[in-house]
Write a protein that holds these residues in place. Sequence first.
Motif, short mmCIF file in Angstrom:
data_model
loop_
_atom_site.label_atom_id
_atom_site.label_comp_id
_atom_site.label_asym_id
_atom_site.label_seq_id
_atom_site.Cartn_x
_atom_site.Cartn_y
_atom_site.Cartn_z
N CYS A 205 41.87 41.58 5.50
CA CYS A 205 40.49 41.99 5.75
C CYS A 205 39.47 41.09 5.06
O CYS A 205 38.26 41.20 5.32
CB CYS A 205 40.28 43.44 5.31
N HIS B 117 39.04 40.91 1.65
CA HIS B 117 38.76 41.36 0.29
C HIS B 117 39.79 40.78 -0.68
O HIS B 117 40.95 40.61 -0.34
CB HIS B 117 38.75 42.89 0.22
N GLU C 141 38.85 48.56 -0.99
CA GLU C 141 37.43 48.41 -0.67
C GLU C 141 37.08 48.91 0.72
O GLU C 141 36.12 49.65 0.90
CB GLU C 141 37.01 46.95 -0.84
N CYS C 142 37.86 48.53 1.74
CA CYS C 142 37.53 48.94 3.11
C CYS C 142 38.51 49.96 3.67
O CYS C 142 38.27 50.53 4.74
CB CYS C 142 37.44 47.73 4.03
#
Length: 166
Positions: free
Chosen positions: A75, A77, A102-103
């Motif tokens: 992703c 990150h 984070e996501c």
Amino acid sequence: MEAEYLRHGVPLADYQLTWADHGRQHEAVQVHEWVQRHVVQAPRWSDERWEQMRQFLGPPTPAWELQRWRLRLYCGHVIEATRSRKSPRPDGGICDKARCPECGLDPAVIVAFEPLGPVADPPPEKRSRKPSRSTRAPPADRRSKAELVAENEALRAELDALRDQA
């Protein structure tokens, strides 16, 4: 013996995804979905079964046996994670994915990585404090050298006497 840790895709912020990364992510998602479908159908484990599994797995890995890694996920990150110090790569040849904190992408394939260092230093080696041979008291059933020499001489004399009679 400590592993020589590898790096891939450093600097992590500049890493560009490859077709292989896209393929690994697609495969990881398919496997994850398949497992989720089958786990839902599995019967729930009893508390006894969970306890058996905990005993089988043993105690948690001590901190000095863990290595810190900086990972770049699919992703984009960058996160820090800990893995076994025995492997030169953070995936250990087994798990090349993680959940992105984070996501929330789960699974997120590890596309680049660099080692940061051990989580903790190993404890100092314990040295056994056995007394030396000279300071140890002999066990009660052991005889001194002088006693053994005397017994040996007596047995030889007895053997010689028996030979003379024959």
